[in-house]
Scaffold this motif. Sequence first.
Motif, PDB file in Angstrom:
ATOM      1  N   GLY A  41       1.277  -1.002   0.040  1.00  0.00           N
ATOM      2  CA  GLY A  41      -0.236  -0.009  -0.214  1.00  0.00           C
ATOM      3  C   GLY A  41       0.855   1.363   0.091  1.00  0.00           C
ATOM      4  O   GLY A  41       0.141   2.680  -0.056  1.00  0.00           O
ATOM      5  N   VAL A  69       1.638  -7.822  -3.216  1.00  0.00           N
ATOM      6  CA  VAL A  69       2.688  -8.381  -2.497  1.00  0.00           C
ATOM      7  C   VAL A  69       3.569  -8.509  -1.213  1.00  0.00           C
ATOM      8  O   VAL A  69       4.170  -6.813  -1.013  1.00  0.00           O
ATOM      9  N   LYS A 106       8.745 -11.274 -11.449  1.00  0.00           N
ATOM     10  CA  LYS A 106       9.583 -12.407 -13.270  1.00  0.00           C
ATOM     11  C   LYS A 106       9.556 -13.539 -12.659  1.00  0.00           C
ATOM     12  O   LYS A 106       9.262 -14.458 -13.496  1.00  0.00           O
ATOM     13  N   VAL A 154      14.467 -14.216  -6.336  1.00  0.00           N
ATOM     14  CA  VAL A 154      13.713 -14.657  -5.023  1.00  0.00           C
ATOM     15  C   VAL A 154      12.516 -14.785  -4.268  1.00  0.00           C
ATOM     16  O   VAL A 154      11.474 -14.234  -4.646  1.00  0.00           O
ATOM     17  N   SER A 186       9.512   8.330   0.836  1.00  0.00           N
ATOM     18  CA  SER A 186       8.721   8.209   1.140  1.00  0.00           C
ATOM     19  C   SER A 186       9.196   6.319   2.431  1.00  0.00           C
ATOM     20  O   SER A 186       8.488   6.401   2.858  1.00  0.00           O
ATOM     21  N   LEU A 187       9.891   5.612   2.008  1.00  0.00           N
ATOM     22  CA  LEU A 187      10.736   4.806   2.708  1.00  0.00           C
ATOM     23  C   LEU A 187      10.913   5.570   3.898  1.00  0.00           C
ATOM     24  O   LEU A 187      11.551   6.613   4.370  1.00  0.00           O
ATOM     25  N   ASP A 198      22.577  -3.615   1.666  1.00  0.00           N
ATOM     26  CA  ASP A 198      22.492  -4.757   0.537  1.00  0.00           C
ATOM     27  C   ASP A 198      23.001  -3.799  -0.198  1.00  0.00           C
ATOM     28  O   ASP A 198      23.687  -5.028  -1.245  1.00  0.00           O
ATOM     29  N   HIS A 202      26.450  -6.219  -1.916  1.00  0.00           N
ATOM     30  CA  HIS A 202      26.460  -6.850  -3.369  1.00  0.00           C
ATOM     31  C   HIS A 202      27.670  -6.563  -4.059  1.00  0.00           C
ATOM     32  O   HIS A 202      28.324  -8.022  -5.093  1.00  0.00           O
ATOM     33  N   GLN A 274      19.794 -15.479   3.859  1.00  0.00           N
ATOM     34  CA  GLN A 274      18.528 -15.758   3.339  1.00  0.00           C
ATOM     35  C   GLN A 274      18.013 -17.335   4.376  1.00  0.00           C
ATOM     36  O   GLN A 274      17.039 -17.064   4.146  1.00  0.00           O
TER      37      GLN A 274
END
Length: 388
Positions: A41, A69, A106, A154, A186-187, A198, A202, A274
Motif C-alpha cells: 500500500g 506483494v 519475474k 527470490v 517516502s521510504l 544490501d 552486493h 537468506q
Amino acid sequence: MLGNFSYKNATKLYFGDESLQYLNEELPKYGKTVQLIYGGGSIKKNGLYDEIVKILKDNGKEIVEDGGVMPNPTVEKLYEGIRLAREHHSDLLLAVGGGSCCDYAKAVSVSVHCEEDPWEKYYLRFEEPMCEILPVGCVLTMAGTGSEMNAGAVITNHAQKLKIGHVFGEEVMPKFSILNPKYTFSLPLRQMSAGIYDIFNHICEQYFSGEDDNTSDYIAEGLMKSLIHSSLIAVKNPEDYEARSNIMWTATWALNTLISRGKSTDWMVHMIGQSVGAYTDATHGMTLSAVSLPYYRTIMPFGLKKFVRFAEEVWNVSADGKTDETIAEEGLQAMENWMKQMGVALHIAELGVTKEMINGIAEGTILLRGGYKTLTRQDIVSILEKSM
Ligand code: NZQ
Ligand code: ZN
C-alpha cells in the motif's frame, strides 16, 4: 586476468525525476492487459498508484489488480499471481515497488506458461524456463536489490523454511525500468538503511573473490566509495536528491551483472542471510548486515591481500608501519563504524533468531565455493553463533 565472458543487459532504463512519462512510450509496445503488481500500500499513500492508473487508462489498457506483494514474496503469492495472469491473459506484468514486487513479477513471468510446479522446477531443481516468458516492466520505489536491471527472483517457502533466489537468463530481465529517486523519499529510514547495506554487500560479494588484477574490482571500489559518501548524507537528510539519486544508480550497477564479468564471486553472506530470512522473514538487508562482520572476520586470513586493498582503497586506512592483519582489521572496523552510522542490524538475535534455530539455518544455507574460504556447516554454525 579477466576470464572469458559475454555481456548483454536487456533492460532499458529511464532515470530521473521526470522518468514516469516514458511509461507512455513503453506501454504501446505491449498488449491490452496489464497486470499491475504492487506491495502493501505504500504506492497508494504516496500517490504513485493514482498516477500510474491514469497513464494506463490513457493508453487504453485494461488493468488486472495484483496488490499485496509482501516483502520476501511467498510461493503462495506466486501461485496467486500465476492464476491471475492465466485467468485474464495478462500481456505485461508491471511491477511498481521494491525488489519484492520486481522479483515476484519475474517469477510469475516464467511460470504462467509453465506446466510444471515453478517452485520445484526453478527453485529446488534450478532448471531454466522452456516456455514463453511474459514481459516485465518496473517502476522502482526502493533502491537496494538491483532487481530492476537483473534476472534474479527470490521466493520464500515458509512451510519448507527455504528462501531461494534463481538468477535467470537475460530474457527474464525487465524490458524496461523507471527509476525516479524522488519515489524513494517516502521510504521509512530503516528500509532506506537496509537497502543501502544490501547495495554495499552486493558489491562486496563480487569483490571479495579471486586475486586477479581486473577492471571489475576497480569499478567495485568506485561504487563503494560513492555509496559510502552518499549514504552518510542521506541518513542525515533523506530528501537530499543528489544523494538519493546516487544511491539509486549505485544500486542498479551493483547488481546488473557488470562487476562480476570475468571474475569469480562469493555470495556467502547472501546465502546465510537468506536462510536467516527463511526462519525470521526479516528485512533482507538486515539479515545481511547481521551476519557480515563475523563472516568477513572468518574469511579475512584466507583473502588477506584483498582485505588490505579494501581497507586502503575504500576506507582510506593508512598502512604506515602496520602489519597486513592490522590494516585489514582496521578496514573492517571502519566498515563496522559506518554500519553503526547507518543503523543496520548487527546481531541476528534482534531479527528474531533463537539458539534453537541455528542448526536449521545452517542446514538451509546453500554452500558456494567462490569465496576465499569454502565454508563447512560447522563454520556457518560458528558464524551464526558469533552473529547472535
Ligand atoms: O509493500 P509496500 O507497502 O510497497 O512497502 C514496502 C515494503 O514494506 C516498502 N517500500 C518500498 N518502497 C517504498 C516503501 N515504503 C514507502 N515508500 C516507498 N517508496 O519497503 C518495504 C520493503 O520493500 P521490498 O520490495 O521488500 O524491499 P527490497 O527492495 O529490499 O526487496 C527485497 C526482496 O528482494 C530480494 C530479497 O531477498 C527480498 O525478497 N532480493 C532480490 C535480488 C535480485 N533480484 O537480484 C537480490 C537481493 O540480494 C535480494 O535477495
Ligand atoms: Zn541482496
